[in-house]
Design a protein around this motif. Sequence first.
Motif, PDB file in Angstrom:
ATOM      1  N   GLN A 172       0.960  -1.232   0.069  1.00  0.00           N
ATOM      2  CA  GLN A 172      -0.036   0.010  -0.096  1.00  0.00           C
ATOM      3  C   GLN A 172       0.839   1.117  -0.088  1.00  0.00           C
ATOM      4  O   GLN A 172       0.478   2.268  -0.785  1.00  0.00           O
ATOM      5  N   ASP A 178       2.423   1.797  -3.540  1.00  0.00           N
ATOM      6  CA  ASP A 178       1.214   1.984  -4.353  1.00  0.00           C
ATOM      7  C   ASP A 178       1.058   3.560  -3.935  1.00  0.00           C
ATOM      8  O   ASP A 178       0.776   4.272  -5.075  1.00  0.00           O
ATOM      9  N   TYR A 179       0.873   4.147  -2.929  1.00  0.00           N
ATOM     10  CA  TYR A 179       0.768   5.468  -2.532  1.00  0.00           C
ATOM     11  C   TYR A 179       1.791   6.391  -3.145  1.00  0.00           C
ATOM     12  O   TYR A 179       1.531   7.405  -3.909  1.00  0.00           O
ATOM     13  N   MET A 238       3.824   5.577  -5.746  1.00  0.00           N
ATOM     14  CA  MET A 238       3.891   5.571  -7.263  1.00  0.00           C
ATOM     15  C   MET A 238       2.719   6.313  -7.708  1.00  0.00           C
ATOM     16  O   MET A 238       2.830   7.097  -8.864  1.00  0.00           O
ATOM     17  N   GLN A 239       1.500   6.276  -7.066  1.00  0.00           N
ATOM     18  CA  GLN A 239       0.521   7.231  -7.296  1.00  0.00           C
ATOM     19  C   GLN A 239       0.784   8.862  -7.200  1.00  0.00           C
ATOM     20  O   GLN A 239       0.554   9.402  -8.500  1.00  0.00           O
ATOM     21  N   LYS A 240       1.323   9.105  -6.228  1.00  0.00           N
ATOM     22  CA  LYS A 240       1.972  10.690  -6.018  1.00  0.00           C
ATOM     23  C   LYS A 240       2.861  10.974  -7.047  1.00  0.00           C
ATOM     24  O   LYS A 240       2.765  12.231  -7.497  1.00  0.00           O
ATOM     25  N   ASN A 298       2.932   9.788 -10.318  1.00  0.00           N
ATOM     26  CA  ASN A 298       2.340  10.168 -11.216  1.00  0.00           C
ATOM     27  C   ASN A 298       1.517  11.235 -11.644  1.00  0.00           C
ATOM     28  O   ASN A 298       0.597  11.377 -12.480  1.00  0.00           O
ATOM     29  N   GLU A 299       1.105  11.926 -10.347  1.00  0.00           N
ATOM     30  CA  GLU A 299       0.236  13.021 -10.522  1.00  0.00           C
ATOM     31  C   GLU A 299       0.579  14.245 -11.155  1.00  0.00           C
ATOM     32  O   GLU A 299       1.928  14.517 -11.085  1.00  0.00           O
TER      33      GLU A 299
END
Length: 181
Positions: free
Chosen positions: A170, A173-174, A176-178, A180-181
């Motif tokens: 988790q 994933d957090y 990598m999400q940030k 890609n923002e």
Amino acid sequence: MIMKTVVIGGVCRTGKSRLANKVFQNTKSTVFHGDHLMNILYNGFPDSVKDKFPKVLVKLIRNMGKEFDYTRIFESCHVDPIIAKSKLNYPSYIFLFLGYPQVNIDKKIRELREYGANHYQCWTNQHDDESLISHIKNYAELSREHQLKCEQADIPYFDTSDNFNVVWNQAYDYVMQKLNE
């Protein structure tokens, strides 16, 4: 696109280095493992100057690799959530902390011994169980402090007390999400 700096904090044996290295493998980035430098500083300087080290650490994070146009990852157990968040500009920084505030000590000892069996240079191999229990108790207390500070600073906190791999994923994933923002 603004290049970002990922700041990963938390106590020992929570997966900070593993997380930094995984993000490194999947991005164009550089990684700095701050514990090495901080251990040199704490072991090489008198107690009278050690209170300045948190500010040195923040300056290091702020300035590491800023001349390059790629993601930077900094991880260390010496990062303080409140100081880091107040001194570093957001949104170019991604902060997160890992810890085990509700750790089961017996389970953690088994995990550390299993890890140490495959990684002979792990610092945990230098301690008997009684010493490790003392370390784990101290890290659990520090984890609780970090968790409270993270709430105050609005920094995500990932509790690896149970389901280490699920929570660690988790956290990955957090990040990598940030990124890609």
